[in-house]
Design a protein around this motif. Structure first.
Motif, mmCIF file in Angstrom:
data_model
loop_
_atom_site.group_PDB
_atom_site.id
_atom_site.type_symbol
_atom_site.label_atom_id
_atom_site.label_comp_id
_atom_site.label_asym_id
_atom_site.label_seq_id
_atom_site.Cartn_x
_atom_site.Cartn_y
_atom_site.Cartn_z
ATOM 1 N N MET A 1 31.227 15.067 95.083
ATOM 2 C CA MET A 1 30.305 15.868 94.315
ATOM 3 C C MET A 1 30.387 15.395 92.863
ATOM 4 O O MET A 1 31.425 15.464 92.235
ATOM 5 C CB MET A 1 30.741 17.324 94.458
ATOM 6 N N GLY A 2 29.279 14.931 92.323
ATOM 7 C CA GLY A 2 29.240 14.409 90.957
ATOM 8 C C GLY A 2 29.212 15.517 89.921
ATOM 9 O O GLY A 2 28.959 16.668 90.210
ATOM 10 N N GLU A 3 29.463 15.098 88.644
ATOM 11 C CA GLU A 3 29.475 16.060 87.546
ATOM 12 C C GLU A 3 28.135 16.731 87.348
ATOM 13 O O GLU A 3 28.063 17.881 86.943
ATOM 14 C CB GLU A 3 29.869 15.340 86.248
ATOM 15 N N ASN A 4 27.036 16.034 87.610
ATOM 16 C CA ASN A 4 25.702 16.584 87.390
ATOM 17 C C ASN A 4 25.080 17.116 88.674
ATOM 18 O O ASN A 4 23.905 17.455 88.692
ATOM 19 C CB ASN A 4 24.793 15.519 86.759
ATOM 20 N N SER A 5 25.864 17.177 89.725
ATOM 21 C CA SER A 5 25.369 17.703 90.990
ATOM 22 C C SER A 5 25.100 19.196 90.858
ATOM 23 O O SER A 5 25.753 19.905 90.090
ATOM 24 C CB SER A 5 26.408 17.446 92.082
ATOM 25 N N LYS A 7 25.839 21.396 92.872
ATOM 26 C CA LYS A 7 26.977 22.155 93.391
ATOM 27 C C LYS A 7 28.205 22.041 92.498
ATOM 28 O O LYS A 7 29.227 22.665 92.769
ATOM 29 C CB LYS A 7 27.318 21.685 94.798
ATOM 30 N N SER A 8 28.106 21.304 91.416
ATOM 31 C CA SER A 8 29.216 21.167 90.486
ATOM 32 C C SER A 8 29.517 22.524 89.844
ATOM 33 O O SER A 8 28.609 23.239 89.447
ATOM 34 C CB SER A 8 28.838 20.148 89.399
ATOM 35 N N PRO A 9 30.796 22.892 89.724
ATOM 36 C CA PRO A 9 31.140 24.172 89.086
ATOM 37 C C PRO A 9 30.592 24.285 87.666
ATOM 38 O O PRO A 9 30.184 25.357 87.237
ATOM 39 C CB PRO A 9 32.670 24.181 89.071
ATOM 40 N N ASP A 10 30.563 23.168 86.944
ATOM 41 C CA ASP A 10 30.044 23.191 85.575
ATOM 42 C C ASP A 10 28.551 23.523 85.567
ATOM 43 O O ASP A 10 28.093 24.343 84.766
ATOM 44 C CB ASP A 10 30.278 21.836 84.896
ATOM 45 N N ILE A 11 27.800 22.900 86.439
ATOM 46 C CA ILE A 11 26.353 23.155 86.520
ATOM 47 C C ILE A 11 26.099 24.588 86.986
ATOM 48 O O ILE A 11 25.223 25.274 86.461
ATOM 49 C CB ILE A 11 25.654 22.137 87.470
ATOM 50 N N LYS A 12 26.895 25.050 87.938
ATOM 51 C CA LYS A 12 26.766 26.446 88.394
ATOM 52 C C LYS A 12 27.002 27.409 87.226
ATOM 53 O O LYS A 12 26.271 28.372 87.043
ATOM 54 C CB LYS A 12 27.761 26.749 89.518
ATOM 55 N N ARG A 38 23.388 35.897 69.964
ATOM 56 C CA ARG A 38 24.725 35.404 69.617
ATOM 57 C C ARG A 38 24.972 33.969 70.088
ATOM 58 O O ARG A 38 25.568 33.177 69.394
ATOM 59 C CB ARG A 38 25.782 36.322 70.204
ATOM 60 N N ASN A 39 24.547 33.658 71.283
ATOM 61 C CA ASN A 39 24.851 32.355 71.874
ATOM 62 C C ASN A 39 23.553 31.658 72.268
ATOM 63 O O ASN A 39 22.835 32.146 73.117
ATOM 64 C CB ASN A 39 25.721 32.522 73.125
ATOM 65 N N ARG A 40 23.315 30.543 71.666
ATOM 66 C CA ARG A 40 22.097 29.795 71.990
ATOM 67 C C ARG A 40 22.273 28.909 73.223
ATOM 68 O O ARG A 40 21.372 28.728 73.998
ATOM 69 C CB ARG A 40 21.681 28.924 70.800
ATOM 70 N N THR A 41 23.468 28.340 73.343
ATOM 71 C CA THR A 41 23.700 27.430 74.460
ATOM 72 C C THR A 41 25.176 27.501 74.856
ATOM 73 O O THR A 41 25.964 28.115 74.170
ATOM 74 C CB THR A 41 23.298 25.982 74.102
ATOM 75 N N ILE A 42 25.463 26.868 75.944
ATOM 76 C CA ILE A 42 26.853 26.811 76.410
ATOM 77 C C ILE A 42 27.187 25.350 76.694
ATOM 78 O O ILE A 42 26.359 24.598 77.194
ATOM 79 C CB ILE A 42 27.062 27.692 77.661
ATOM 80 N N VAL A 43 28.385 24.976 76.322
ATOM 81 C CA VAL A 43 28.835 23.601 76.540
ATOM 82 C C VAL A 43 30.031 23.667 77.479
ATOM 83 O O VAL A 43 30.940 24.461 77.283
ATOM 84 C CB VAL A 43 29.256 22.934 75.215
ATOM 85 N N THR A 44 30.006 22.851 78.509
ATOM 86 C CA THR A 44 31.130 22.809 79.436
ATOM 87 C C THR A 44 31.766 21.415 79.366
ATOM 88 O O THR A 44 31.102 20.430 79.077
ATOM 89 C CB THR A 44 30.686 23.085 80.883
ATOM 90 N N HIS A 45 33.033 21.414 79.605
ATOM 91 C CA HIS A 45 33.757 20.146 79.691
ATOM 92 C C HIS A 45 34.304 20.038 81.096
ATOM 93 O O HIS A 45 34.850 21.002 81.642
ATOM 94 C CB HIS A 45 34.904 20.102 78.670
ATOM 95 N N SER A 46 34.180 18.907 81.659
ATOM 96 C CA SER A 46 34.613 18.683 83.026
ATOM 97 C C SER A 46 36.133 18.765 83.132
ATOM 98 O O SER A 46 36.852 18.369 82.222
ATOM 99 C CB SER A 46 34.140 17.304 83.491
ATOM 100 N N LYS A 47 36.597 19.311 84.253
ATOM 101 C CA LYS A 47 38.044 19.388 84.494
ATOM 102 C C LYS A 47 38.652 17.989 84.553
ATOM 103 O O LYS A 47 39.824 17.803 84.238
ATOM 104 C CB LYS A 47 38.314 20.128 85.805
ATOM 105 N N SER A 48 37.820 17.045 84.972
ATOM 106 C CA SER A 48 38.346 15.675 85.114
ATOM 107 C C SER A 48 38.755 15.097 83.753
ATOM 108 O O SER A 48 39.550 14.159 83.682
ATOM 109 C CB SER A 48 37.311 14.776 85.784
ATOM 110 N N LYS A 49 38.253 15.669 82.642
ATOM 111 C CA LYS A 49 38.643 15.198 81.306
ATOM 112 C C LYS A 49 40.075 15.641 80.968
ATOM 113 O O LYS A 49 40.676 15.102 80.046
ATOM 114 C CB LYS A 49 37.682 15.725 80.249
ATOM 115 N N ASN A 50 40.571 16.640 81.695
ATOM 116 C CA ASN A 50 41.943 17.092 81.552
ATOM 117 C C ASN A 50 42.305 17.426 80.096
ATOM 118 O O ASN A 50 43.314 16.961 79.573
ATOM 119 C CB ASN A 50 42.909 16.047 82.122
ATOM 120 N N ILE A 51 41.482 18.248 79.464
ATOM 121 C CA ILE A 51 41.707 18.648 78.071
ATOM 122 C C ILE A 51 42.824 19.692 78.053
ATOM 123 O O ILE A 51 42.745 20.720 78.726
ATOM 124 C CB ILE A 51 40.403 19.204 77.461
#
Length: 185
Positions: A1-5, A7-12, A38-51
């Protein structure tokens, strides 16, 4: 499952956020206008980046959720107790519930849990309304019975008066008969 899929948790997560932002879907405690202001947008970082910061935030959130759902005292770790103890409360004492509600962490019930609570609430309201209807019905029955009791009491009183009158008449007849006997004799 790709990052932009899809079904990706980030996209969900992004899709859910936009549903909330657009039409308040799934949030009970606020409205879409407050979120849009309050919030115009949301930014997600992929778990694979391991921040590291995200990993730590994930770990803290996991322990808070585990603490909230923990039923066995032995399963509560010192770390969980420490997180709970130092959670920011705006410097307000526990007695100031209205002020404290603006600070710190909140555990919101899940959407499904809210649906169950709403359903239970509806059932309880219906039961309460049925009880009120039954109570009113019973009151009417009691009023009718009270009216009937009053009627019967009046009837008893009338019969007592009739009985007294009859008794007095019998006494009079008796007295008259005695006098008549004396007179005749």
């Amino acid at each position: 499952m790709g990052e932009n899929s899809e079904k990706s948790p980030d996209i969900k997560l992004i899709n859910v956020y936009h549903k909330i932002q657009a039409n308040n879907k799934g949030i009970v405690y606020t409205d879409s206008r407050a979120i849009q202001n309050r919030n115009r947008t949301i930014v997600t970082h992929s778990k694979s980046k391991n921040i590291a910061g995200l990993q730590f935030a994930d770990f803290v959130a996991y322990n808070i959720i585990k603490l909230e759902g923990c039923k066995v005292e032995k399963q509560i770790t010192d770390f969980m107790k420490q997180i709970h103890r130092i959670s920011y409360d705006g410097g307000r004492p526990i007695s100031e519930k209205d002020q404290r509600s603006f600070w710190g962490m909140r555990v919101l019930p899940s959407y499904l849990r809210m649906e169950n609570l709403i359903s239970e609430n509806k059932t309880l309201k219906n039961a309460y309304n049925n009880i009120k209807k039954e109570r009113n019905k019973q009151r009417k029955i009691i009023l009718k019975k009270d009216e009937r009791i009053l009627q019967l009491e009046k009837q008893i009183q009338m019969l007592k008066e009739k009985n007294e009158y009859s008794s007095n008449r019998e006494d009079l007849k008796c007295i008259l008969s005695i006098h008549l006997k004396r007179y005749i004799d």
